[in-house]
Design an enzyme around this catalytic site. Structure first.
Site, mmCIF file in Angstrom:
data_model
loop_
_atom_site.group_PDB
_atom_site.id
_atom_site.type_symbol
_atom_site.label_atom_id
_atom_site.label_comp_id
_atom_site.label_asym_id
_atom_site.label_seq_id
_atom_site.Cartn_x
_atom_site.Cartn_y
_atom_site.Cartn_z
ATOM 1 N N GLU A 144 -1.208 2.461 12.141
ATOM 2 C CA GLU A 144 -1.776 1.799 10.970
ATOM 3 C C GLU A 144 -1.866 0.294 11.192
ATOM 4 O OE1 GLU A 144 0.777 3.025 7.724
ATOM 5 O OE2 GLU A 144 1.287 4.852 8.825
ATOM 6 N N HIS A 187 -4.239 2.773 6.637
ATOM 7 C CA HIS A 187 -3.206 3.792 6.863
ATOM 8 C C HIS A 187 -3.809 4.993 7.622
ATOM 9 C CE1 HIS A 187 0.145 6.438 6.199
ATOM 10 N NE2 HIS A 187 0.686 5.719 5.227
#
Length: 316
Positions: free
Chosen positions: A290, A182
């Site tokens: 991400e 992330h």
């Protein structure tokens, strides 16, 4: 927690300066002789800082991010496993919190090693972190009862940062999982960047009831809340974050075994609504790109392992 394919230790040389490593307050920091550095918190094995030799920070970290282990760290590169987003009903992950438990658990530092650098010319340093079933809290063990091992590797060189995750099934039952790195990239101004190499790709738009669309833009600009899962991309084709001012790449992200890419920016209202996101206007200084495997589920058979990762190259 044992590392598989453990590289040889960094040799001692009187003539060659070596990376420096420090471990204090559950934080590991590595600095190359040329000045590049990376910082990883053991809580979540979250990379919270990556600086170039000139001191320029490449990752966004919220000013109000919790760094005491009380909640997942807002910014850097949190590790999402074994589920992305809110867990689906009637699934083995259904009782877990959003984004699973990897970012909510205390990892162990497995050590440092030498590694082939991204630019093939200078030394790099590789930091390994581990998380296993026995290290989970009783709560997480009761909610996801599989025997597993994770080895997360963070490799720093003069030319970039590589992060990879190995998932090991150490039990006698197959399990399904999703994984995501992330990554919060630091940028000067959200209105002055675009994202390339997404045109023609199918994506799920989470801001529009998870409806499915096809990207029509050759250069994606961000001008509102954005939360998209781009599916089935070629990991070898880099996702490029470019300056819309001079057209030059700011970041290039290639992946291995991670064919999905999430593009996320909370924009004005959502940023204000997140208690650990500050200052409110910081949404203008970050973009999440991400790398993951999240559009479907990976099945890992008993005794098997899986590995995926990303390489981020900055503007130099």
């Amino acid at each position: 927690m044992d590392r598989s394919k453990k590289p040889s230790a960094i040799g001692v040389s009187a003539s060659l300066p070596q990376p420096t490593i420090s471990l204090r307050n559950n934080t590991v920091e590595a600095t190359l002789p040329t000045g590049e550095s990376v910082t990883v918190h053991l809580y979540g094995a979250t990379v919270t800082s990556w600086k170039l030799a000139n001191g320029a920070e490449q990752l966004f970290l919220s000013q109000s991010a919790a760094l005491d282990g009380s909640k997942p760290i807002r910014g850097g590169i949190p590790v999402v496993f074994p589920v992305f987003g809110p867990p689906p009903a009637n699934h083995s992950s259904s009782s877990l919190p959003q984004h699973g438990f990897a970012r909510n658990s205390l990892w162990e530092f497995l050590g440092k090693s030498s590694t082939e650098s991204l630019d093939k010319e200078v030394d790099a340093v590789k930091l390994d972190f581990g998380l296993s079933s026995s290290m989970l809290s009783e709560e997480f063990r009761s909610k996801w009862g599989y025997e597993f091992g994770l080895v997360y590797s963070v490799s720093l060189s003069r030319k970039g940062l590589a992060t990879s995750l190995q998932v090991q099934n150490k039990g006698d039952k197959n399990f399904e999982f999703q994984v995501l790195l992330h990554t919060y990239l630091a940028i000067q101004d959200i209105s002055q960047i675009t994202i390339q190499n997404l045109q023609g790709k199918e994506y799920i738009d989470k801001t529009q009831n998870a409806s499915v669309h096809t990207e029509s833009e050759s250069s994606l600009a961000i001008s509102k809340e954005t939360d998209r899962v781009y599916k089935s991309l070629d990991p070898a084709v880099p996702i490029i974050v470019s300056s819309s001012v001079d057209g030059q790449p700011l970041f290039s992200i290639t992946r291995e075994s991670l064919s999905d890419v999430v593009v996320w920016n909370p924009w004005i209202e959502k940023a204000k609504g997140m208690g650990d996101f500050s200052p409110d206007e910081a949404y203008t200084n970050m973009i999440c790109v991400e790398a993951g495997s999240v559009a479907s589920w990976q099945t890992l058979e008993a005794g098997e392992s899986w590995e995926g990762g990303q390489v981020i190259r900055p503007r130099l």
